[in-house]
Scaffold this motif. Structure first.
Motif, mmCIF file in Angstrom:
data_model
loop_
_atom_site.group_PDB
_atom_site.id
_atom_site.type_symbol
_atom_site.label_atom_id
_atom_site.label_comp_id
_atom_site.label_asym_id
_atom_site.label_seq_id
_atom_site.Cartn_x
_atom_site.Cartn_y
_atom_site.Cartn_z
ATOM 1 N N ARG A 8 4.111 -32.001 -19.207
ATOM 2 C CA ARG A 8 2.543 -32.455 -19.043
ATOM 3 C C ARG A 8 1.720 -31.595 -20.028
ATOM 4 O O ARG A 8 1.715 -30.389 -20.025
ATOM 5 C CB ARG A 8 2.139 -32.254 -17.838
ATOM 6 C CG ARG A 8 1.213 -33.030 -17.384
ATOM 7 C CD ARG A 8 0.942 -33.196 -16.131
ATOM 8 N NE ARG A 8 -0.793 -32.963 -15.846
ATOM 9 C CZ ARG A 8 -1.337 -32.523 -14.766
ATOM 10 N NH1 ARG A 8 -0.416 -32.280 -13.566
ATOM 11 N NH2 ARG A 8 -2.479 -32.727 -14.831
ATOM 12 N N MET A 9 1.080 -32.270 -21.045
ATOM 13 C CA MET A 9 0.395 -31.516 -22.110
ATOM 14 C C MET A 9 -0.917 -31.498 -21.848
ATOM 15 O O MET A 9 -1.629 -32.520 -21.431
ATOM 16 C CB MET A 9 0.481 -32.450 -23.362
ATOM 17 C CG MET A 9 0.021 -31.811 -24.696
ATOM 18 S SD MET A 9 0.472 -32.195 -25.980
ATOM 19 C CE MET A 9 1.102 -30.819 -26.825
ATOM 20 N N LEU A 10 -1.569 -30.473 -21.602
ATOM 21 C CA LEU A 10 -2.851 -30.136 -21.349
ATOM 22 C C LEU A 10 -3.608 -29.558 -22.621
ATOM 23 O O LEU A 10 -3.113 -28.806 -23.502
ATOM 24 C CB LEU A 10 -3.057 -29.123 -20.467
ATOM 25 C CG LEU A 10 -2.433 -29.644 -18.923
ATOM 26 C CD1 LEU A 10 -2.701 -28.222 -17.895
ATOM 27 C CD2 LEU A 10 -3.003 -30.662 -18.382
ATOM 28 N N VAL A 11 -4.885 -29.873 -22.801
ATOM 29 C CA VAL A 11 -5.619 -29.434 -24.049
ATOM 30 C C VAL A 11 -6.753 -28.973 -23.286
ATOM 31 O O VAL A 11 -7.357 -29.445 -22.434
ATOM 32 C CB VAL A 11 -5.799 -30.821 -24.937
ATOM 33 C CG1 VAL A 11 -4.552 -31.186 -25.657
ATOM 34 C CG2 VAL A 11 -6.562 -31.981 -24.483
ATOM 35 N N ASP A 21 -2.939 -37.014 -21.832
ATOM 36 C CA ASP A 21 -2.802 -38.700 -21.633
ATOM 37 C C ASP A 21 -3.796 -39.360 -20.859
ATOM 38 O O ASP A 21 -4.146 -40.373 -20.463
ATOM 39 C CB ASP A 21 -1.263 -38.946 -20.666
ATOM 40 C CG ASP A 21 -1.196 -38.174 -19.526
ATOM 41 O OD1 ASP A 21 -2.175 -37.452 -19.168
ATOM 42 O OD2 ASP A 21 -0.202 -38.569 -18.660
ATOM 43 N N SER A 22 -4.978 -38.599 -20.325
ATOM 44 C CA SER A 22 -6.141 -39.187 -19.718
ATOM 45 C C SER A 22 -7.163 -39.341 -20.702
ATOM 46 O O SER A 22 -7.961 -40.055 -20.279
ATOM 47 C CB SER A 22 -6.413 -37.972 -18.674
ATOM 48 O OG SER A 22 -7.105 -36.740 -19.231
ATOM 49 N N GLU A 26 -8.112 -43.303 -28.844
ATOM 50 C CA GLU A 26 -8.267 -42.618 -30.198
ATOM 51 C C GLU A 26 -8.439 -41.265 -30.496
ATOM 52 O O GLU A 26 -7.999 -40.583 -31.437
ATOM 53 C CB GLU A 26 -9.688 -43.336 -30.753
ATOM 54 C CG GLU A 26 -10.212 -43.177 -32.227
ATOM 55 C CD GLU A 26 -9.233 -43.883 -33.035
ATOM 56 O OE1 GLU A 26 -9.042 -43.180 -34.291
ATOM 57 O OE2 GLU A 26 -8.786 -44.854 -32.777
ATOM 58 N N GLN A 27 -9.049 -40.510 -29.304
ATOM 59 C CA GLN A 27 -9.074 -39.198 -29.192
ATOM 60 C C GLN A 27 -7.756 -38.423 -28.979
ATOM 61 O O GLN A 27 -7.493 -37.366 -29.551
ATOM 62 C CB GLN A 27 -10.043 -38.839 -27.785
ATOM 63 C CG GLN A 27 -10.409 -37.237 -27.809
ATOM 64 C CD GLN A 27 -11.282 -37.235 -26.772
ATOM 65 O OE1 GLN A 27 -11.531 -37.929 -25.932
ATOM 66 N NE2 GLN A 27 -12.020 -35.667 -26.860
ATOM 67 N N ARG A 28 -6.865 -39.077 -28.161
ATOM 68 C CA ARG A 28 -5.408 -38.554 -28.218
ATOM 69 C C ARG A 28 -4.819 -38.589 -29.552
ATOM 70 O O ARG A 28 -4.053 -37.540 -29.910
ATOM 71 C CB ARG A 28 -4.714 -39.620 -27.364
ATOM 72 C CG ARG A 28 -4.248 -39.001 -26.066
ATOM 73 C CD ARG A 28 -3.251 -39.740 -25.208
ATOM 74 N NE ARG A 28 -2.978 -41.192 -25.667
ATOM 75 C CZ ARG A 28 -3.707 -42.110 -24.935
ATOM 76 N NH1 ARG A 28 -4.228 -41.993 -23.773
ATOM 77 N NH2 ARG A 28 -3.258 -43.350 -25.299
ATOM 78 N N LYS A 29 -4.862 -39.510 -30.391
ATOM 79 C CA LYS A 29 -4.347 -39.713 -31.841
ATOM 80 C C LYS A 29 -4.740 -38.633 -32.574
ATOM 81 O O LYS A 29 -4.141 -37.927 -33.326
ATOM 82 C CB LYS A 29 -4.664 -41.187 -32.367
ATOM 83 C CG LYS A 29 -3.595 -42.003 -31.746
ATOM 84 C CD LYS A 29 -4.001 -43.523 -32.396
ATOM 85 C CE LYS A 29 -3.149 -44.461 -32.127
ATOM 86 N NZ LYS A 29 -3.384 -45.766 -32.692
ATOM 87 N N LYS A 30 -6.531 -38.364 -32.460
ATOM 88 C CA LYS A 30 -6.927 -37.344 -33.250
ATOM 89 C C LYS A 30 -6.462 -35.762 -33.038
ATOM 90 O O LYS A 30 -6.214 -35.125 -33.879
ATOM 91 C CB LYS A 30 -8.340 -37.448 -33.134
ATOM 92 C CG LYS A 30 -9.262 -36.289 -33.865
ATOM 93 C CD LYS A 30 -10.680 -36.557 -33.725
ATOM 94 C CE LYS A 30 -11.621 -35.638 -34.827
ATOM 95 N NZ LYS A 30 -13.039 -35.848 -34.368
#
Length: 56
Positions: A8-11, A21-22, A26-30
């Motif tokens: 699970r990737m957290l930023v 993934d939440s 567009e923000q995920r790709k950036k």
């Protein structure tokens, strides 16, 4: 039977950790592109400018 590994990737955004993934696509790709760039640069990769995309 062994249980498969899950990740699970957290930023961190403004000091708060949220699952990648939440976020909107567009923000995920950036963020993914920025993480990829940071990883490549950390191992010495230096991007080469594509001469085909320049507008001289």
């Amino acid at each position: 039977m062994k249980k498969p590994i899950t990740t699970r990737m957290l930023v961190s955004i403004n000091g708060k950790y949220v699952p990648l993934d939440s976020l909107p696509e567009e923000q995920r790709k950036k963020i993914a592109a920025e993480l990829n760039d940071r990883a490549l640069r950390s191992i010495g990769y230096v991007p080469v400018k594509d001469s085909r995309s320049s507008t001289a």
